[in-house]
Design a protein around this motif. Structure first.
Motif, PDB file in Angstrom:
ATOM      1  N   PRO A  26       9.259 -32.818  10.721  1.00  0.00           N
ATOM      2  CA  PRO A  26      10.067 -31.660   9.425  1.00  0.00           C
ATOM      3  C   PRO A  26      11.816 -31.712  10.114  1.00  0.00           C
ATOM      4  O   PRO A  26      12.327 -31.612   9.591  1.00  0.00           O
ATOM      5  N   GLU A  27      11.525 -30.840  11.132  1.00  0.00           N
ATOM      6  CA  GLU A  27      12.439 -30.794  11.745  1.00  0.00           C
ATOM      7  C   GLU A  27      13.997 -31.410  12.307  1.00  0.00           C
ATOM      8  O   GLU A  27      15.115 -31.352  12.349  1.00  0.00           O
ATOM      9  N   THR A  30      16.429 -34.440   8.718  1.00  0.00           N
ATOM     10  CA  THR A  30      17.509 -34.155   8.297  1.00  0.00           C
ATOM     11  C   THR A  30      18.669 -35.220   8.886  1.00  0.00           C
ATOM     12  O   THR A  30      19.667 -35.456   8.339  1.00  0.00           O
ATOM     13  N   SER A 121       9.645 -31.446  -1.458  1.00  0.00           N
ATOM     14  CA  SER A 121       9.807 -31.326  -0.242  1.00  0.00           C
ATOM     15  C   SER A 121      10.425 -32.686   0.214  1.00  0.00           C
ATOM     16  O   SER A 121      11.562 -31.645   0.340  1.00  0.00           O
ATOM     17  N   GLN A 125      14.988 -31.643   0.874  1.00  0.00           N
ATOM     18  CA  GLN A 125      15.220 -32.228   2.499  1.00  0.00           C
ATOM     19  C   GLN A 125      16.732 -33.319   1.757  1.00  0.00           C
ATOM     20  O   GLN A 125      17.915 -32.820   2.775  1.00  0.00           O
ATOM     21  N   ALA A 128      19.509 -31.540   1.134  1.00  0.00           N
ATOM     22  CA  ALA A 128      20.191 -30.538   1.899  1.00  0.00           C
ATOM     23  C   ALA A 128      21.187 -31.542   3.068  1.00  0.00           C
ATOM     24  O   ALA A 128      22.002 -30.805   3.349  1.00  0.00           O
TER      25      ALA A 128
END
Length: 436
Positions: A26-27, A30, A121, A125, A128
């Protein structure tokens, strides 16, 4: 049609040893999205990464081998190995696949609802990271809408198909409000952990976990709350429990009829609900003969689960029908977008023509040309120039005998031919043939 592409692996096509190698944290997602967009050549890109699947959703003119090579390079995985376990869907198949994923029809557990939240989700993401635009946004939103309809109109997610969930659902049939009850869970393995999670979601607050190793029991109570006790403490705490669910690896029963009878006496014969998930059994079968005990075994749950699995499959067939209907409607909307681009260009051409002629008319008015003469010329010139290109194409179609194009043009331009016009057109067509 717009360009959609989905590339990925899942529990059906790849072993966990490969799935874990190409999973995105998840981290780090992006950064991966921002790197994927230029390197894959995708105008838009989103990534879904769970324990059971990793999928890239792309839009635009996309080369699937380029996307797959990027995925292999990013995770330092052999390209050929990845290719052997990868599926690829394009256009309508890509649209259908995302809809099925959103509805839980492509999941390890048919109809499971968690995947929809994971897909939402993934979309959030990607938004974003600014790697999705109108094409993927439309597809995600349509998939979410289809999943909602499937959840509403079918029983795909309403029937438990896991032992842990089935046990908690049975408890709710006995006790309508679990927040008022105490549950005793015997064991501390994965199944008991799932049971604790489901009970907590159903509102249960008072929890006792008994295990041979107290440290492991305390680990679970740290996560879910409640008290941790040893198996040897069962006679002292059993009378507090309205719900008893047991799953240990013990070769012999850990709960006997005598212990349960004493607990019932202390409870003043208040009902106890028990589920024995263990094999071999943790609770002596004779406990089921006690009048104030509802005892279920793993076989009882399996009967419920098998029936529910079949009903989920029936619901999945209905869900696929709903998906096909939404797929047709969605692709029709995409084709309309193609017309929008053509109409926009057509309008821009005509507006440029209008502005050019308007400037000429204003110049003539400034030179003192009578307004009625300027307006008549403007109307005549605009009509001729706007009709020029369609007229040329219609004459070509007539000369080539392409009557279906002429019929479509009549429908497109909403023309109702009157008899004199029809005769004139026939004469003009004859003249064209005579010149050939």
């Amino acid at each position: 049609m717009m360009g959609y592409l989905t590339i990925g692996v899942n529990h059906k096509t790849a072993p966990v040893s490969l799935r874990e190698k190409i999973a995105f944290s998840p981290e780090g997602l992006t950064e991966a999205l921002k790197r994927a967009q230029p390197l894959t050549g995708s105008r838009e890109v989103a990534i879904l990464s769970t324990c059971n699947r990793t999928e890239l959703y792309c839009a635009g003119t996309v080369d699937q081998s380029r996307v797959l090579r990027w995925l292999a390079n990013y995770h330092s995985v052999d390209y050929q190995q990845l290719l052997d376990h990868t599926y690829c869907y394009q256009e309508q198949d890509a649209i259908r696949h995302m809809m099925r994923v959103a509805c839980g029809l492509d999941s390890l557990v048919l109809g499971e609802p968690q995947i929809l939240g994971q897909l939402k989700s993934a979309y959030a993401q990607a938004r974003a990271a600014d790697t999705v635009g109108p094409l993927l946004s439309k597809l995600f939103q349509q998939s979410f809408s289809t999943a909602k309809q499937v959840r509403t109109d079918t029983a795909i997610g309403k029937l438990p198909v896991s032992v842990a969930y089935s046990a908690t659902q049975l408890a709710r049939q006995i006790f309508s409000d679990l927040s008022e009850n105490t549950a005793l869970l015997i064991g501390a393995g994965e199944t008991i952990q799932l049971v604790a999670r489901h009970l907590q979601r159903q509102g249960l607050i008072d929890l006792i976990i008994a295990n041979r190793t107290l440290v492991r029991a305390k680990q679970l109570t740290a996560e879910f709350g409640g008290r941790a006790v040893r198996l040897s403490d069962l006679p002292e705490v059993l009378h507090e429990a309205d719900i008893v669910i047991s799953s240990t690896a013990s070769p012999i029963p850990v709960l006997g009829k005598g212990c349960v009878e004493r607990a019932l006496k202390a409870r003043k014969r208040r009902v106890m609900f028990m589920v024995d998930i263990a094999v071999p059994r943790d609770i002596e079968p004779e406990v089921g003969s006690l009048s104030d005990v509802f005892l279920y075994t793993v076989d009882d749950l399996e009967d419920v689960i098998n029936e529910n699995r079949q009903q989920r499959k029936d619901a999945a067939d209905l869900a696929d029908t709903l998906i096909e209907s939404d797929l047709l409607a969605f692709t029709a909307q995409l084709r309309e977008l193609d017309a929008v681009h053509v109409l926009r260009a057509y309008r821009e051409n005509n507006e440029a023509l209008r502005n050019h002629e308007l400037r000429r008319s204003l110049q003539e008015l400034a030179r003192g040309v009578p307004p009625e003469k300027v307006l008549a010329k403007l109307a005549h010139t605009l009509t001729n120039k706007m009709m020029h290109a369609p007229s040329v194409q219609l004459k070509k179609a007539a000369a080539a005998g392409q009557h279906e194009r002429l019929a479509w043009a009549k429908e497109l331009l909403a023309i109702e031919l009157h008899e004199p016009v029809k005769k004139s057109a026939a004469l003009e067509l004859d003249a064209v043939h005579d010149r050939l």
